[in-house]
Design an enzyme around this catalytic site. Structure first.
Site, PDB file in Angstrom:
ATOM      1  N   ASP A   1       4.787 -40.598   3.072  1.00  7.99           N
ATOM      2  CA  ASP A   1       5.017 -39.240   3.584  1.00  7.99           C
ATOM      3  C   ASP A   1       6.497 -38.940   3.811  1.00  7.99           C
ATOM      4  O   ASP A   1       6.847 -37.826   4.221  1.00  7.99           O
ATOM      5  CB  ASP A   1       4.197 -38.991   4.858  1.00  7.99           C
ATOM      6  CG  ASP A   1       4.570 -39.915   6.009  1.00  7.99           C
ATOM      7  OD1 ASP A   1       4.714 -41.133   5.774  1.00  7.99           O
ATOM      8  OD2 ASP A   1       4.715 -39.414   7.136  1.00  7.99           O
TER       9      ASP A   1
ATOM     10  N   ASP B   1      10.797 -42.001  11.700  1.00  8.00           N
ATOM     11  CA  ASP B   1       9.574 -42.424  12.398  1.00  8.00           C
ATOM     12  C   ASP B   1       9.938 -43.589  13.310  1.00  8.00           C
ATOM     13  O   ASP B   1      10.547 -44.562  12.862  1.00  8.00           O
ATOM     14  CB  ASP B   1       8.519 -42.913  11.402  1.00  8.00           C
ATOM     15  CG  ASP B   1       7.815 -41.789  10.672  1.00  8.00           C
ATOM     16  OD1 ASP B   1       8.208 -40.614  10.855  1.00  8.00           O
ATOM     17  OD2 ASP B   1       6.871 -42.087   9.914  1.00  8.00           O
TER      18      ASP B   1
ATOM     19  N   HIS C   1      18.687 -49.135  12.735  1.00  5.07           N
ATOM     20  CA  HIS C   1      17.260 -49.424  12.652  1.00  5.07           C
ATOM     21  C   HIS C   1      16.546 -48.848  13.864  1.00  5.07           C
ATOM     22  O   HIS C   1      16.994 -49.037  15.002  1.00  5.07           O
ATOM     23  CB  HIS C   1      17.027 -50.948  12.610  1.00  5.07           C
ATOM     24  CG  HIS C   1      17.401 -51.567  11.298  1.00  5.07           C
ATOM     25  ND1 HIS C   1      18.259 -52.645  11.197  1.00  5.07           N
ATOM     26  CD2 HIS C   1      17.035 -51.247  10.028  1.00  5.07           C
ATOM     27  CE1 HIS C   1      18.395 -52.973   9.914  1.00  5.07           C
ATOM     28  NE2 HIS C   1      17.680 -52.134   9.188  1.00  5.07           N
TER      29      HIS C   1
ATOM     30  N   HIS D   1      12.828 -44.280   5.307  1.00  2.00           N
ATOM     31  CA  HIS D   1      11.976 -45.448   5.081  1.00  2.00           C
ATOM     32  C   HIS D   1      11.017 -45.145   3.952  1.00  2.00           C
ATOM     33  O   HIS D   1      11.041 -44.044   3.390  1.00  2.00           O
ATOM     34  CB  HIS D   1      11.259 -45.867   6.367  1.00  2.00           C
ATOM     35  CG  HIS D   1      10.228 -44.922   6.907  1.00  2.00           C
ATOM     36  ND1 HIS D   1      10.492 -43.614   7.263  1.00  2.00           N
ATOM     37  CD2 HIS D   1       8.901 -45.093   7.177  1.00  2.00           C
ATOM     38  CE1 HIS D   1       9.393 -43.047   7.735  1.00  2.00           C
ATOM     39  NE2 HIS D   1       8.418 -43.913   7.683  1.00  2.00           N
TER      40      HIS D   1
HETATM   41 ZN   LIG Z   1       6.452 -43.999   8.709  1.00  2.00          ZN
END
Ligand SMILES: [Zn+2]
Length: 258
Positions: free
Chosen positions: A66, A161, A137, A62
């Site tokens: 970071d 994440d 996803h 994504h």
């Molecule tokens: Zn993230």
């Protein structure tokens, strides 16, 4: 056929820590190298484990900084090396990756697209070099893909994440290793649908029946031992914390902390 190997380049969550860059993982097999995520500080440490221009492909889960900001630095390296601009390599990421990477250096889209061939990820399988990579996803405020990587019968899942996610359990089903984010400690104030606690990571590992759980995306202000203790007892298999330089692969389990 050389076995698959994954080297943790960066496992610090949200920003780099004193001992690790932000998220970045080097995947290798049969002489083919893929970097998964390219967070802050990772390009430096990556050069301890791979030649600067030795990458064959890049996958981005994504577009939070970071997980991808060092793409800007890597573009500079590939563009301005004294030997002349390096050939384009494929970059797999969410829609909008090219624009995001161009924005890091204020470069034109055309200049960035001359060094990287961008491919939009879609849920489902894709063959990248010798790897079969299945994506779906996961549960994060921006479009985010979790990964299942298979090579030579060995299977590794990476959460990216995510908050709690049935898709993550499906990606990790029966995997040899689940590399799972554990950004939060237990507590009443954790934002939902953003990140996992170590306990929730362990619950996902238990539901998926994985062979080993390695906690990653460890935020530098968190107590690592507390993350470990909150996860232990929930997942019965071997449990480890990621560190920069940790190598995972067939016959090479992470040293179990619990
Ligand atoms: Zn993230």
């Amino acid at each position: 056929m050389s076995p698959m190997q994954l080297t943790v380049i960066g496992c610090a969550g949200s920003f780099p820590g004193p001992d690790s860059p932000a998220s970045c993982y080097l995947l290798e097999a049969e002489g083919f190298r893929v970097v998964i995520d390219f967070g802050n500080g990772s390009l430096g440490v990556l050069q301890r484990y791979a030649e600067l221009f030795g990458l064959d492909a890049i996958c981005l889960s994504h577009l939070h900084a970071d997980h991808c900001v060092d793409m800007g630095a890597y573009w500079v390296a590939r563009q301005y090396t004294p030997a002349g601009p390096r050939p384009s390599i494929p970059v797999y990421g969410p829609a909008g990756t090219a624009e995001r990477v161009a924005g890091f250096g204020g470069e034109s889209l055309a200049k960035v697209q001359a060094r990287f061939a961008f491919h939009d990820l879609e849920p489902g399988p894709v063959e990248i070099g010798p790897f079969r990579i299945t994506t779906d996803h996961v549960n994060h405020p921006v479009e985010t893909f979790g990964f299942r990587v298979e090579h030579g019968g060995w299977r590794l899942a990476y959460s990216a994440d995510t908050g709690e996610s049935d898709a993550l359990v499906r990606l990790a089903e029966g995997a040899d290793v689940l590399l799972c984010e554990a950004s939060f400690h237990d507590g009443p104030d954790n934002t939902p649908n953003l990140h996992l606690t170590a306990r929730q990571a362990a619950e996902h590992a238990a539901r998926a029946g994985v062979g080993q759980l390695v906690l990653t995306h460890l935020v530098p202000w968190n107590d690592r031992e507390r993350s470990l203790s909150e996860a232990s007892g929930v997942y019965g298999g071997p449990l480890a914390l990621a560190t920069s330089g940790l190598v995972l692969g067939p016959g090479n389990p992470a040293p179990a902390a619990r």
